[in-house]
Design an enzyme around this catalytic site. Structure first.
Site, PDB file in Angstrom:
ATOM      1  N   ASN A   1     -35.153  11.623 -18.756  1.00  0.00           N
ATOM      2  CA  ASN A   1     -35.461  11.511 -20.119  1.00  0.00           C
ATOM      3  C   ASN A   1     -34.254  10.648 -20.692  1.00  0.00           C
ATOM      4  O   ASN A   1     -33.317  10.149 -20.070  1.00  0.00           O
ATOM      5  CB  ASN A   1     -35.445  12.746 -20.569  1.00  0.00           C
TER       6      ASN A   1
ATOM      7  N   HIS B   1     -45.876  14.130 -21.376  1.00  0.00           N
ATOM      8  CA  HIS B   1     -45.514  12.596 -21.419  1.00  0.00           C
ATOM      9  C   HIS B   1     -46.989  11.763 -21.309  1.00  0.00           C
ATOM     10  O   HIS B   1     -47.095  10.728 -20.717  1.00  0.00           O
ATOM     11  CB  HIS B   1     -44.787  12.318 -20.033  1.00  0.00           C
TER      12      HIS B   1
ATOM     13  N   TYR C   1     -44.788  18.032  -9.739  1.00  0.00           N
ATOM     14  CA  TYR C   1     -45.088  16.476 -10.215  1.00  0.00           C
ATOM     15  C   TYR C   1     -46.126  15.948  -9.322  1.00  0.00           C
ATOM     16  O   TYR C   1     -47.199  15.826  -9.732  1.00  0.00           O
ATOM     17  CB  TYR C   1     -44.025  15.499 -10.215  1.00  0.00           C
TER      18      TYR C   1
END
Ligand code: NDP
Length: 503
Positions: free
Chosen positions: A131, A58, A341
């Site tokens: 997404n 990303h 993350y």
């Protein structure tokens, strides 16, 4: 700082006014340059450090601020305060992205799109990090790094490699559902405004009585779905690499604020035990027929960030960031992302990434985390840096405790084949999408896109990879398989024979 503001005079980073910003301090008009020209050194040194590590995935993205407004009462499912009143507004920041490309890559590549939203709620920041597709290529986070390597550059050629991609997908039939969506027109959305977003994972919601339901979130674009054909996407790549960025930015600048309707599906805990598929499997959807979408609210993006790096590049989303009334689920991919993350952000932005303006919770943050590189807030001031203590007023509010969850199972590296019936069915859902949802034109485009993409497979294993993938297409839909085989000039009977051998 105040002098800088008052005077608008040129200064060094430490605030010293200076005059010469073009010519270095030299011995005579022709040089050499003196070591004492600190300002020259500061300019060059800062420039050398302008880039921070690129996101591994990303990397190329666009973002904007906006508002989320509640349009439906869902308080019977959740006590999350952002949903507690019809019409209630919460500030949001959204970031959209491609996945596999580098920071300078083209916006119109065939790729899933990231769709991440940060809600600045009074109970903390809630990040819904999904997404533009409801499913994903793999269902276990142990596979994630391997899968992403296949989407990046070949270690030898340093080029993207259809061979790596199809080799991996053909060896991981669970990818088929997402691959089908990727190869459909939705694999090349017309900018970010014309696509849906999905929380993708299964999450929990907890109500005021701490009763749990499982939910899936869907953002439906109010602008309508619009996609580029493969040809249009390729043309746009050579015309405007930053098409989606420009489109989002300019539409907001024009006052055309894009909107998405947030909806959700709800499954009770009892239902989750009875359905004939794993509701926590990220490669599967919950049928709309069985679990209808219900309205939640509307997100409008209405403010471009003044500075791209400050807000878009430094934004950091983490599915771990939930708020009271919203919880996790046993979804293995979600569980993996809960840790990975924040870990990625600590590497990319530093330990104190949650203090950066776009990431900072605008409400009270009280804890005993201190110091670390680039600490930007008061660092707790004079207050104690340990718990428990006799001095500060920080207290624990028991009303925020989460109820226990009974999992009643044994610990193992569970293989899918040990799981319940239905978990290993990687074909029914893509088949339903292809046969029952896609129009004839979408079907034709998807088949042509697959032929084009599989046509890029090369090397000594070419035949094996193509046959293996064709078997998956045949299992999904015979006509689909036949047409792809024909498009690749492969004898259908030979594939059928191979299918027998491949069990
Ligand atoms: P439905 O007919 O009720 O739902 C189909 C969904 O598919 C709609 O949300 C639609 O989104 C979306 N869709 C339409 N065309 C495409 C496309 N080319 N690529 C991806 N999605 C598309 O059927 P079911 O709920 O029974 O699901 C059938 C299949 O639809 C699934 O197996 C899955 O592949 C796909 N799908 C299902 C979703 C779900 O959450 N149930 C979500 C997205 C896809 P829109 O309303 O925006 O047109």
């Amino acid at each position: 700082m105040s002098d800088q503001k008052k005077n608008n005079k040129l200064t060094t980073a430490s605030g010293r006014f200076y005059v010469e910003n073009d010519n270095s301090k030299t011995v005579g008009p022709r040089g050499p340059i003196l070591l004492e020209d600190y300002i020259l050194h500061e300019k060059m040194a800062h420039f050398n450090r302008e880039r921070i590590p690129e996101r591994v995935v990303h990397a190329k993205g666009s973002g904007a601020f906006g508002t989320f407004t509640v349009t439906n009462d869902i308080t019977k499912f959740t006590k999350a305060k952002l949903f507690n009143k019809l019409g209630k507004k919460t500030k949001v920041f959204a970031r959209f992205s491609t996945v596999g490309g580098e920071k300078g890559s083209a916006d119109t590549e065939r790729d899933p799109r990231g769709f991440a939203v940060k809600f600045y709620t009074e109970d903390g920041n809630w990040d819904l990090v999904g997404n533009n597709t409801p499913v994903f290529f793999v269902k276990d986070p142990k596979k994630f790094g391997d899968f992403i390597h296949t989407q990046k550059r070949d270690p030898y050629t340093n080029c993207k490699s259809p061979t790596m991609m199809w080799d991996y997908w053909s060896l991981n039939p669970e990818s088929l559902h997402q691959v089908l969506i990727l190869m459909s027109d939705r694999g090349t959305p017309d900018g970010y405004r014309h696509m849906n977003g999905y929380g993708s994972h299964t999450f929990s919601m907890l109500n005021a009585r701490n009763e749990r339901v499982y939910v899936k979130f869907h953002f439906k674009t109010a602008q309508g779905i619009k996609n580029l054909t493969d040809k249009e996407a390729a043309e746009m790549k050579s015309r405007d690499m930053d098409y989606s960025q420009r489109d989002l930015l300019e539409s907001i600048d024009r006052g055309e604020f894009p909107k998405w309707n947030l909806k959700m599906q709800v499954m009770t805990v009892e239902e989750s035990k009875k359905v004939d598929f794993n509701p926590f499997d990220l490669t599967k959807i919950w049928s709309h027929g069985d679990f209808p979408l219900m309205d939640v609210g509307v997100m409008e993006l209405n403010q471009n960030p003044d500075n791209y790096f400050r807000d878009v590049e430094q934004s950091a989303f983490a599915p771990a960031h939930v708020v009271d009334g919203i919880g996790y689920s046993p979804d293995k991919m979600l569980q993996g992302r809960l840790l990975s993350y924040p870990d990625a952000h600590r590497y990319r932005l530093g330990t104190n990434y949650e203090q950066l303006p776009v990431n900072a919770c605008p409400y009270a943050v009280n804890n005993y985390q201190r110091d670390g590189s680039v600490r930007m807030d008061t660092n707790g001031g004079k207050a104690p840096n340990y718990w428990p203590n006799s001095f500060d007023q920080i207290e624990i509010d028991e009303s925020y405790s989460e109820p226990s969850e009974d999992l009643g199972d044994s610990i193992s590296d569970w293989y899918d084949r040990n799981s319940k019936i239905g978990d290993n069915d990687h074909y029914s859902q893509p088949r339903a999408l292809f046969r029952d949802v896609m129009t004839k034109e979408e079907q034709d485009n998807t088949i042509n896109n697959v032929i084009g993409a599989m046509g890029g497979i090369t090397g000594p294993k070419k035949k094996d990879i193509i046959y293996r993938q064709l078997c998956h297409w045949f299992r999904m839909d015979e006509e689909f398989g036949s047409r792809v085989a024909k498009g690749l000039n492969i004898d259908v009977n030979a594939v059928m024979g191979a299918m027998g051998e491949m069990h």
